[in-house]
Design a protein around this motif. Structure first.
Motif, mmCIF file in Angstrom:
data_model
loop_
_atom_site.group_PDB
_atom_site.id
_atom_site.type_symbol
_atom_site.label_atom_id
_atom_site.label_comp_id
_atom_site.label_asym_id
_atom_site.label_seq_id
_atom_site.Cartn_x
_atom_site.Cartn_y
_atom_site.Cartn_z
ATOM 1 N N ALA A 1 -17.267 -22.582 45.509
ATOM 2 C CA ALA A 1 -16.016 -23.321 45.318
ATOM 3 C C ALA A 1 -14.820 -22.374 45.299
ATOM 4 O O ALA A 1 -13.755 -22.675 45.860
ATOM 5 N N ASN A 2 -15.007 -21.210 44.677
ATOM 6 C CA ASN A 2 -13.888 -20.276 44.534
ATOM 7 C C ASN A 2 -13.554 -19.535 45.825
ATOM 8 O O ASN A 2 -12.486 -18.931 45.937
ATOM 9 N N LEU A 3 -14.458 -19.570 46.802
ATOM 10 C CA LEU A 3 -14.169 -18.933 48.086
ATOM 11 C C LEU A 3 -13.339 -19.830 49.001
ATOM 12 O O LEU A 3 -12.742 -19.361 49.973
ATOM 13 N N ARG A 4 -13.297 -21.124 48.673
ATOM 14 C CA ARG A 4 -12.571 -22.055 49.539
ATOM 15 C C ARG A 4 -11.086 -22.086 49.163
ATOM 16 O O ARG A 4 -10.744 -22.201 47.997
ATOM 17 N N PRO A 5 -10.209 -21.993 50.146
ATOM 18 C CA PRO A 5 -8.781 -22.140 49.852
ATOM 19 C C PRO A 5 -8.527 -23.538 49.256
ATOM 20 O O PRO A 5 -9.259 -24.480 49.574
ATOM 21 N N PRO A 6 -7.529 -23.707 48.370
ATOM 22 C CA PRO A 6 -6.537 -22.696 47.984
ATOM 23 C C PRO A 6 -6.973 -21.826 46.802
ATOM 24 O O PRO A 6 -6.206 -20.986 46.363
ATOM 25 N N ARG A 7 -8.193 -22.018 46.308
ATOM 26 C CA ARG A 7 -8.612 -21.256 45.128
ATOM 27 C C ARG A 7 -9.017 -19.835 45.469
ATOM 28 O O ARG A 7 -9.024 -18.959 44.610
ATOM 29 N N SER A 8 -9.354 -19.584 46.714
ATOM 30 C CA SER A 8 -9.947 -18.304 47.066
ATOM 31 C C SER A 8 -8.980 -17.138 46.881
ATOM 32 O O SER A 8 -7.784 -17.243 47.179
ATOM 33 N N VAL A 9 -9.517 -16.045 46.383
ATOM 34 C CA VAL A 9 -8.748 -14.804 46.293
ATOM 35 C C VAL A 9 -9.257 -13.811 47.342
ATOM 36 O O VAL A 9 -9.021 -12.616 47.240
ATOM 37 N N THR A 10 -9.949 -14.303 48.351
ATOM 38 C CA THR A 10 -10.418 -13.479 49.458
ATOM 39 C C THR A 10 -9.697 -13.931 50.727
ATOM 40 O O THR A 10 -8.889 -14.863 50.716
ATOM 41 N N VAL B 1 -12.251 -11.346 38.561
ATOM 42 C CA VAL B 1 -12.375 -12.376 37.527
ATOM 43 C C VAL B 1 -12.120 -13.763 38.099
ATOM 44 O O VAL B 1 -12.424 -14.763 37.434
ATOM 45 N N ARG B 2 -11.578 -13.849 39.316
ATOM 46 C CA ARG B 2 -11.359 -15.147 39.945
ATOM 47 C C ARG B 2 -12.441 -15.488 40.960
ATOM 48 O O ARG B 2 -12.405 -16.539 41.585
ATOM 49 N N LEU B 3 -13.404 -14.578 41.160
ATOM 50 C CA LEU B 3 -14.386 -14.769 42.217
ATOM 51 C C LEU B 3 -15.512 -15.714 41.803
ATOM 52 O O LEU B 3 -15.903 -16.611 42.554
ATOM 53 N N SER B 4 -16.060 -15.510 40.613
ATOM 54 C CA SER B 4 -17.143 -16.364 40.127
ATOM 55 C C SER B 4 -17.300 -16.164 38.631
ATOM 56 O O SER B 4 -16.822 -15.168 38.070
ATOM 57 N N ALA B 5 -17.982 -17.106 37.995
ATOM 58 C CA ALA B 5 -18.245 -16.980 36.564
ATOM 59 C C ALA B 5 -19.073 -15.740 36.273
ATOM 60 O O ALA B 5 -18.858 -15.055 35.264
ATOM 61 N N GLU B 6 -20.020 -15.436 37.161
ATOM 62 C CA GLU B 6 -20.923 -14.307 36.932
ATOM 63 C C GLU B 6 -20.186 -12.974 37.049
ATOM 64 O O GLU B 6 -20.302 -12.105 36.180
ATOM 65 N N GLU C 1 -14.302 -19.808 31.985
ATOM 66 C CA GLU C 1 -13.648 -19.327 33.204
ATOM 67 C C GLU C 1 -12.135 -19.434 33.177
ATOM 68 O O GLU C 1 -11.456 -18.807 33.987
ATOM 69 N N GLY C 2 -11.573 -20.230 32.281
ATOM 70 C CA GLY C 2 -10.119 -20.305 32.197
ATOM 71 C C GLY C 2 -9.563 -21.416 33.052
ATOM 72 O O GLY C 2 -10.205 -22.431 33.292
ATOM 73 N N ASP C 3 -8.352 -21.229 33.541
ATOM 74 C CA ASP C 3 -7.619 -22.270 34.241
ATOM 75 C C ASP C 3 -7.989 -22.290 35.717
ATOM 76 O O ASP C 3 -7.317 -21.699 36.559
ATOM 77 N N ALA C 4 -9.070 -23.005 36.018
ATOM 78 C CA ALA C 4 -9.542 -23.051 37.405
ATOM 79 C C ALA C 4 -8.550 -23.781 38.311
ATOM 80 O O ALA C 4 -8.560 -23.601 39.528
ATOM 81 N N ALA C 5 -7.692 -24.618 37.741
ATOM 82 C CA ALA C 5 -6.736 -25.364 38.548
ATOM 83 C C ALA C 5 -5.587 -24.489 39.034
ATOM 84 O O ALA C 5 -4.815 -24.888 39.900
ATOM 85 N N ASN C 6 -5.463 -23.297 38.460
ATOM 86 C CA ASN C 6 -4.364 -22.409 38.825
ATOM 87 C C ASN C 6 -4.933 -21.120 39.402
ATOM 88 O O ASN C 6 -5.177 -20.159 38.673
ATOM 89 N N PRO C 7 -5.172 -21.055 40.699
ATOM 90 C CA PRO C 7 -5.821 -19.875 41.285
ATOM 91 C C PRO C 7 -4.980 -18.620 41.194
ATOM 92 O O PRO C 7 -5.482 -17.521 41.371
ATOM 93 N N ALA C 8 -3.688 -18.763 40.899
ATOM 94 C CA ALA C 8 -2.844 -17.577 40.801
ATOM 95 C C ALA C 8 -2.947 -16.903 39.447
ATOM 96 O O ALA C 8 -2.515 -15.769 39.269
ATOM 97 N N ALA C 9 -3.514 -17.608 38.472
ATOM 98 C CA ALA C 9 -3.579 -17.064 37.113
ATOM 99 C C ALA C 9 -4.785 -16.155 36.951
ATOM 100 O O ALA C 9 -5.870 -16.428 37.456
ATOM 101 N N GLU C 10 -4.585 -15.076 36.245
ATOM 102 C CA GLU C 10 -5.719 -14.243 35.876
ATOM 103 C C GLU C 10 -6.423 -14.870 34.686
ATOM 104 O O GLU C 10 -5.826 -15.621 33.914
ATOM 105 N N ASN C 11 -7.689 -14.568 34.537
ATOM 106 C CA ASN C 11 -8.450 -15.128 33.421
ATOM 107 C C ASN C 11 -8.137 -14.339 32.147
ATOM 108 O O ASN C 11 -8.453 -13.158 32.064
ATOM 109 N N PRO C 12 -7.493 -14.979 31.152
ATOM 110 C CA PRO C 12 -7.098 -14.242 29.955
ATOM 111 C C PRO C 12 -8.184 -14.210 28.885
ATOM 112 O O PRO C 12 -7.991 -13.616 27.831
ATOM 113 N N ASN C 13 -9.281 -14.879 29.118
ATOM 114 C CA ASN C 13 -10.254 -15.073 28.056
ATOM 115 C C ASN C 13 -11.114 -13.839 27.812
ATOM 116 O O ASN C 13 -11.394 -13.074 28.730
ATOM 117 N N GLU C 14 -11.534 -13.706 26.583
ATOM 118 C CA GLU C 14 -12.446 -12.636 26.201
ATOM 119 C C GLU C 14 -13.854 -13.200 26.087
ATOM 120 O O GLU C 14 -14.060 -14.406 25.916
#
Length: 308
Positions: free
Chosen positions: A14-23, A74-79, A231-244
């Motif tokens: 899911a994260n590889l598909r635009p607009p979420r993808s960071v690749t 951190v935006r590529l996958s949960a793993e 994983e954080g805010d999956a709806a906002n692909p521009a945001a970095e994951n702030p969670n610890e």
């Protein structure tokens, strides 16, 4: 050295598909990957990675550079996010073990995650309880613009019968999850080495079982740690994951007592001396005692727990 064990889901697809993808992959590129998996990783072939390894390298290999060169893991996958939060830069002797569901999509997601680490990748058709089981070579590690990372191969273990859309095979799947943990935590982990479970991805129903199994492994060979990452805010692909990472603390076990109780329950009789594991590892159905999926997994682990 640390052994990292990660149940692997499909969030990377899911994260590889635009607009979420960071690749740099486009939707059509991702479709090529998923079409290859659906066409190639059929039920009979899925269990024989030696028959599809070359096809993977030829048809999927050209698209891996976009994943390995991703600058925002951190935006590529949960793993990948969980492992990156735990330790952004792995030691060369750290070992990574990914558990894949018994589906074409699950195995594809696992090997794409594995490729991210730019190390050799080996695929196991099932958990084989042999410390020398090294799997089928899939990638050599030199993918993408950056050089291959030195270090241990990434191991992808397919979990037979782990089918997220079907519960009838769940008990068998949990037995295989337990065997995978035995392989990674007891047979493929040198003494005095930490084991870290990253429980942020994968088939969610397996995660509580992994925690319980890990508690027994920790009683046999510490230190074992477990963490989870939202994983954080999956709806906002521009945001970095702030969670610890959130640490999951493991309880102490009475391995010898519990394994003895389990051995009695395994015969179909209700243990008389203790009922600590009642409605946990076994349950009563009418006048019969039956092991739960967790009990079946513990029974698979029992020969490898020295206290028994």
């Amino acid at each position: 050295m640390t052994v990292h064990l990660l149940p692997c889901g499909t969030s990377i697809l899911a994260n590889l598909r635009p607009p979420r993808s960071v690749t740099s992959l486009e939707s059509d590129d991702v479709r090529v990957l998923t079409d290859w998996a659906e066409r190639t990783l059929t039920a009979g072939v899925l269990a024989r990675p030696q028959t599809w390894a070359e096809s993977f390298r030829d048809e999927v290999g050209p698209y891996l550079a976009s994943i390995t060169d991703c600058q925002r893991p951190v935006r590529l996958s949960a793993e990948v996010a969980s492992l990156h939060r735990y330790r952004p830069f792995l030691d060369a002797d750290d070992r990574i073990v990914l558990l894949a569901s018994d589906t074409a999509e699950g195995v594809l997601a696992a090997v794409l995650n594995a490729a991210r680490f730019r190390r050799p990748v080996r695929v196991h058709a099932e958990p084989v309880l042999d410390s020398l089981a090294e799997g089928v070579p899939l990638l050599g590690g030199a993918v993408g613009a950056r050089p291959a990372e030195p270090g241990e191969p990434v191991h992808v273990l397919r979990i037979p019968r782990l089918l997220p859309d079907r519960t009838t095979t769940f008990t068998e799947a949990i037995e295989n999850v337990a065997k995978a943990l035995v392989w990674a935590a007891l047979l493929h982990r040198p003494p005095l080495t930490d084991l870290v479970l990253h429980l942020s991805g994968g088939y969610k129903a397996t995660l509580p079982y992994l925690v319980s199994f890990a508690e027994y492994v920790n009683g046999e060979r510490p230190k074992v740690f477990a963490f989870c990452l939202h994983e954080g805010d999956a709806a906002n692909p521009a945001a970095e994951n702030p969670n610890e990472l959130v640490r999951i603390y493991l309880r102490a076990t009475r391995t010898r007592d519990d394994m003895n109780e389990l051995a009695v329950a395994e015969t179909g009789r209700r243990p008389k001396d203790s009922e600590r594991l009642l409605d946990f590892a076994y349950t009563e159905v009418g006048c019969e005692v039956r092991l739960t999926p967790l009990g079946r997994g513990l029974a698979a682990m029992r020969p490898y727990l020295a206290e028994n």
